[in-house]
Motif scaffolding. Structure first.
Motif, PDB file in Angstrom:
ATOM      1  N   ASP A 189      56.830  12.641 -58.451  1.00 20.51           N
ATOM      2  CA  ASP A 189      56.979  13.769 -59.368  1.00 20.51           C
ATOM      3  C   ASP A 189      56.076  14.913 -58.915  1.00 20.51           C
ATOM      4  OD1 ASP A 189      57.143  15.572 -61.437  1.00 20.51           O
ATOM      5  OD2 ASP A 189      57.072  14.045 -63.012  1.00 20.51           O
ATOM      6  N   ALA A 190      56.657  15.859 -58.171  1.00 22.43           N
ATOM      7  CA  ALA A 190      55.878  16.983 -57.648  1.00 22.43           C
ATOM      8  C   ALA A 190      55.385  17.881 -58.770  1.00 22.43           C
ATOM      9  CB  ALA A 190      56.727  17.789 -56.662  1.00 22.43           C
ATOM     10  N   GLY A 191      56.163  17.995 -59.838  1.00 17.14           N
ATOM     11  CA  GLY A 191      55.759  18.843 -60.945  1.00 17.14           C
ATOM     12  C   GLY A 191      54.491  18.342 -61.614  1.00 17.14           C
ATOM     13  N   ALA A 192      54.373  17.038 -61.772  1.00 18.19           N
ATOM     14  CA  ALA A 192      53.173  16.472 -62.393  1.00 18.19           C
ATOM     15  C   ALA A 192      51.952  16.719 -61.513  1.00 18.19           C
ATOM     16  CB  ALA A 192      53.365  14.970 -62.626  1.00 18.19           C
ATOM     17  N   GLN A 193      52.133  16.596 -60.201  1.00 19.51           N
ATOM     18  CA  GLN A 193      51.012  16.842 -59.295  1.00 19.51           C
ATOM     19  C   GLN A 193      50.574  18.301 -59.359  1.00 19.51           C
ATOM     20  OE1 GLN A 193      51.866  16.454 -55.107  1.00 19.51           O
ATOM     21  NE2 GLN A 193      49.727  16.089 -54.584  1.00 19.51           N
ATOM     22  N   ALA A 194      51.546  19.214 -59.359  1.00 21.42           N
ATOM     23  CA  ALA A 194      51.216  20.636 -59.418  1.00 21.42           C
ATOM     24  C   ALA A 194      50.531  20.986 -60.729  1.00 21.42           C
ATOM     25  CB  ALA A 194      52.486  21.476 -59.234  1.00 21.42           C
ATOM     26  N   GLU A 195      51.018  20.400 -61.823  1.00 20.70           N
ATOM     27  CA  GLU A 195      50.418  20.682 -63.127  1.00 20.70           C
ATOM     28  C   GLU A 195      48.984  20.163 -63.188  1.00 20.70           C
ATOM     29  OE1 GLU A 195      49.712  22.145 -66.777  1.00 20.70           O
ATOM     30  OE2 GLU A 195      51.431  22.588 -65.461  1.00 20.70           O
ATOM     31  N   ALA A 196      48.739  18.991 -62.608  1.00 18.97           N
ATOM     32  CA  ALA A 196      47.378  18.453 -62.590  1.00 18.97           C
ATOM     33  C   ALA A 196      46.452  19.358 -61.788  1.00 18.97           C
ATOM     34  CB  ALA A 196      47.385  17.040 -62.003  1.00 18.97           C
ATOM     35  N   ARG A 197      46.928  19.861 -60.657  1.00 15.41           N
ATOM     36  CA  ARG A 197      46.116  20.755 -59.843  1.00 15.41           C
ATOM     37  C   ARG A 197      45.895  22.096 -60.533  1.00 15.41           C
ATOM     38  NH1 ARG A 197      42.807  18.593 -56.017  1.00 15.41           N
ATOM     39  NH2 ARG A 197      43.920  17.098 -54.696  1.00 15.41           N
ATOM     40  N   ARG A 198      46.874  22.535 -61.312  1.00 19.19           N
ATOM     41  CA  ARG A 198      46.688  23.797 -62.046  1.00 19.19           C
ATOM     42  C   ARG A 198      45.621  23.631 -63.119  1.00 19.19           C
ATOM     43  NH1 ARG A 198      49.997  28.454 -62.919  1.00 19.19           N
ATOM     44  NH2 ARG A 198      49.145  29.656 -64.655  1.00 19.19           N
ATOM     45  N   ARG A 199      45.669  22.514 -63.833  1.00 21.44           N
ATOM     46  CA  ARG A 199      44.636  22.263 -64.854  1.00 21.44           C
ATOM     47  C   ARG A 199      43.262  22.197 -64.206  1.00 21.44           C
ATOM     48  NH1 ARG A 199      48.433  18.461 -66.816  1.00 21.44           N
ATOM     49  NH2 ARG A 199      47.216  16.775 -65.872  1.00 21.44           N
ATOM     50  N   GLU A 200      43.203  21.570 -63.044  1.00 21.00           N
ATOM     51  CA  GLU A 200      41.935  21.485 -62.322  1.00 21.00           C
ATOM     52  C   GLU A 200      41.415  22.873 -61.955  1.00 21.00           C
ATOM     53  OE1 GLU A 200      41.648  20.364 -57.893  1.00 21.00           O
ATOM     54  OE2 GLU A 200      41.284  18.481 -58.955  1.00 21.00           O
ATOM     55  N   ALA A 201      42.316  23.746 -61.491  1.00 19.22           N
ATOM     56  CA  ALA A 201      41.911  25.109 -61.131  1.00 19.22           C
ATOM     57  C   ALA A 201      41.401  25.863 -62.353  1.00 19.22           C
ATOM     58  CB  ALA A 201      43.095  25.846 -60.504  1.00 19.22           C
ATOM     59  N   GLU A 202      42.146  25.772 -63.458  1.00 18.56           N
ATOM     60  CA  GLU A 202      41.743  26.481 -64.670  1.00 18.56           C
ATOM     61  C   GLU A 202      40.416  25.945 -65.206  1.00 18.56           C
ATOM     62  OE1 GLU A 202      45.234  25.790 -66.977  1.00 18.56           O
ATOM     63  OE2 GLU A 202      46.265  27.601 -66.247  1.00 18.56           O
ATOM     64  N   GLN A 203      40.240  24.628 -65.153  1.00 15.99           N
ATOM     65  CA  GLN A 203      38.991  24.036 -65.632  1.00 15.99           C
ATOM     66  C   GLN A 203      37.809  24.436 -64.752  1.00 15.99           C
ATOM     67  OE1 GLN A 203      40.009  19.884 -65.714  1.00 15.99           O
ATOM     68  NE2 GLN A 203      41.314  20.098 -67.535  1.00 15.99           N
ATOM     69  N   THR A 204      38.067  24.598 -63.451  1.00 16.84           N
ATOM     70  CA  THR A 204      37.005  25.029 -62.541  1.00 16.84           C
ATOM     71  C   THR A 204      36.510  26.420 -62.907  1.00 16.84           C
ATOM     72  OG1 THR A 204      37.856  23.674 -60.724  1.00 16.84           O
ATOM     73  CG2 THR A 204      36.444  25.540 -60.132  1.00 16.84           C
ATOM     74  N   LEU A 205      37.455  27.329 -63.215  1.00 18.97           N
ATOM     75  CA  LEU A 205      37.054  28.690 -63.567  1.00 18.97           C
ATOM     76  C   LEU A 205      36.362  28.734 -64.929  1.00 18.97           C
ATOM     77  CD1 LEU A 205      40.118  30.751 -62.277  1.00 18.97           C
ATOM     78  CD2 LEU A 205      37.951  30.258 -61.132  1.00 18.97           C
ATOM     79  N   VAL A 206      36.830  27.906 -65.851  1.00 14.39           N
ATOM     80  CA  VAL A 206      36.155  27.824 -67.151  1.00 14.39           C
ATOM     81  C   VAL A 206      34.727  27.304 -66.963  1.00 14.39           C
ATOM     82  CG1 VAL A 206      36.109  26.609 -69.364  1.00 14.39           C
ATOM     83  CG2 VAL A 206      38.257  27.576 -68.517  1.00 14.39           C
ATOM     84  N   ALA A 207      34.577  26.288 -66.114  1.00 17.42           N
ATOM     85  CA  ALA A 207      33.239  25.750 -65.845  1.00 17.42           C
ATOM     86  C   ALA A 207      32.343  26.814 -65.236  1.00 17.42           C
ATOM     87  CB  ALA A 207      33.345  24.538 -64.925  1.00 17.42           C
ATOM     88  N   ALA A 208      32.908  27.644 -64.354  1.00 19.08           N
ATOM     89  CA  ALA A 208      32.114  28.709 -63.742  1.00 19.08           C
ATOM     90  C   ALA A 208      31.590  29.667 -64.800  1.00 19.08           C
ATOM     91  CB  ALA A 208      32.958  29.457 -62.713  1.00 19.08           C
ATOM     92  N   GLU A 209      32.426  30.034 -65.758  1.00 17.81           N
ATOM     93  CA  GLU A 209      31.999  30.959 -66.803  1.00 17.81           C
ATOM     94  C   GLU A 209      30.926  30.334 -67.697  1.00 17.81           C
ATOM     95  OE1 GLU A 209      35.271  32.590 -68.940  1.00 17.81           O
ATOM     96  OE2 GLU A 209      36.318  33.292 -67.134  1.00 17.81           O
ATOM     97  N   ARG A 210      30.880  29.002 -67.722  1.00 15.50           N
ATOM     98  CA  ARG A 210      29.863  28.310 -68.521  1.00 15.50           C
ATOM     99  C   ARG A 210      28.583  28.050 -67.724  1.00 15.50           C
ATOM    100  NH1 ARG A 210      33.782  23.612 -71.137  1.00 15.50           N
ATOM    101  NH2 ARG A 210      34.821  24.924 -72.690  1.00 15.50           N
ATOM    102  N   GLY A 211      28.577  28.511 -66.484  1.00 12.17           N
ATOM    103  CA  GLY A 211      27.414  28.281 -65.644  1.00 12.17           C
ATOM    104  C   GLY A 211      27.400  26.920 -64.975  1.00 12.17           C
ATOM    105  N   GLU A 212      28.568  26.265 -64.903  1.00  7.51           N
ATOM    106  CA  GLU A 212      28.650  24.913 -64.353  1.00  7.51           C
ATOM    107  C   GLU A 212      29.401  24.866 -63.033  1.00  7.51           C
ATOM    108  OE1 GLU A 212      30.562  22.813 -67.467  1.00  7.51           O
ATOM    109  OE2 GLU A 212      28.929  23.096 -68.921  1.00  7.51           O
ATOM    110  N   PHE A 213      29.561  26.014 -62.364  1.00 10.19           N
ATOM    111  CA  PHE A 213      30.348  26.053 -61.142  1.00 10.19           C
ATOM    112  C   PHE A 213      29.735  25.185 -60.049  1.00 10.19           C
ATOM    113  CE2 PHE A 213      31.785  28.446 -57.230  1.00 10.19           C
ATOM    114  CZ  PHE A 213      33.107  28.048 -57.311  1.00 10.19           C
TER     115      PHE A 213
END
Length: 313
Positions: A189-213
């Motif tokens: 399921d390529a869609g599930a893999q892409a969605e997981a990677r998108r969540r990871e990207a978004e969470q990374t940027l959120v973590a950066a804004e929290r000072g956790e990059f």
């Protein structure tokens, strides 16, 4: 399993229903006619073959725009003809066919809906994984991202335009073979893999804004990470990324993920850059993060600021 006696209409309707093997048979059946159109417009040479390969890739995601299933042959030849015309223009930032001129489906799925149909989507992404990493990267950029002109792909990858053309030629030829060979296989399921990677990207940027990059970088990326900045500067280790992100956040710059592409060891983030309200021209409008993965962790990142598209006058 489809036979030579199956009509074009049967094959199109099967493709509409998500049966990728029907579409593979259609493309093989009409390839000679498509090539004849390309040769008639472009003459003998590699451009004609490239135009056909581009048209086949376009047809994979646009079959839902066909109004009359029995007219798939003329429809495919129209894609080729428009593609050839784009190639003969003096300047062509994106040599894809003029889809607006093609007949739209009345009752079939829209292009977006069709692309999201799991069976067909997984088939395409499974085939992409069979390309070598350099070829897969330029193919992903060309057909699935906003960084799709030869010049911008070359700038992002740090190679000459001629190398981009060569890799795309390799990719089109190999991808066509892989699509035909894997049409009837079951795929992840390529869609599930892409969605997981998108969540990871978004969470990374959120973590950066929290000072956790830094925590995210050191836990998910390799310590010997290679980084190439937009100005072409190379460094080893995450230091330059950490410093750059800290500076951006201090200046009030934010990033918003717009698109995530993943295929094997290639991962691409396309993000909008949001300048602070009191300095709207502070930074470029977008950034691309081109990652290379090793054992599912990031081993190399190349950052790139794409130029905004300029509408034709």
């Amino acid at each position: 399993m489809f036979a030579d006696s199956d009509s074009d209409e049967q094959l199109v309707r099967a493709a509409w229903a998500g049966d990728s093997s029907g579409l593979a048979v259609l493309l093989a059946r009409h390839r000679a006619g498509m090539l004849a159109v390309a040769l008639g417009v472009l003459g003998y040479g590699p451009d004609a073959e490239d135009a056909v390969q581009d048209a086949m890739l376009t047809a994979l995601s646009r079959i839902g725009q066909l109004r009359d299933p029995a007219a798939v042959g003329p429809w495919l030849r129209t894609i080729v003809r428009n593609n050839c015309r784009m190639r003969t223009r003096p300047t062509r930032p994106i040599p894809l066919p003029d889809i607006a001129s093609l007949p739209l489906a009345a009752d079939g799925p829209t292009p977006d809906e069709l692309v999201e149909q799991r069976a067909q989507r997984d088939w395409i992404w499974h085939a992409l994984a069979g390309l070598s990493e350099p070829v897969r990267l330029v193919t992903l950029l060309r057909y699935f991202s906003d960084v799709n002109s030869y010049e911008q792909i070359a700038a992002l990858c740090g190679v000459p335009v001629g190398t981009v053309r060569s890799r795309l030629n390799q990719g089109r030829t190999r991808l066509a073979d892989l699509l035909r060979a894997t049409a009837e296989l079951a795929h992840d399921d390529a869609g599930a893999q892409a969605e997981a990677r998108r969540r990871e990207a978004e969470q990374t940027l959120v973590a950066a804004e929290r000072g956790e990059f830094e925590h995210v970088v050191r836990s998910a990326w390799w310590p010997d990470l290679e980084v190439v900045t937009p100005n072409g500067r190379f460094s080893r280790g995450p230091g330059v990324l950490l410093a750059g992100m800290d500076l951006d956040l201090t200046d009030g710059v934010r990033q918003r993920i717009r698109n995530v592409l993943v295929s094997g060891d290639v991962l691409i983030w396309e993000a909008d850059l949001i300048s602070p309200p009191d300095d709207p021209e502070h930074c470029p409008p977008a950034v691309v993060w081109a990652h290379r993965l090793r054992d599912q962790r990031v081993s190399r990142i190349r950052l790139f600021h794409p130029r905004p598209s300029v509408a034709a006058v």
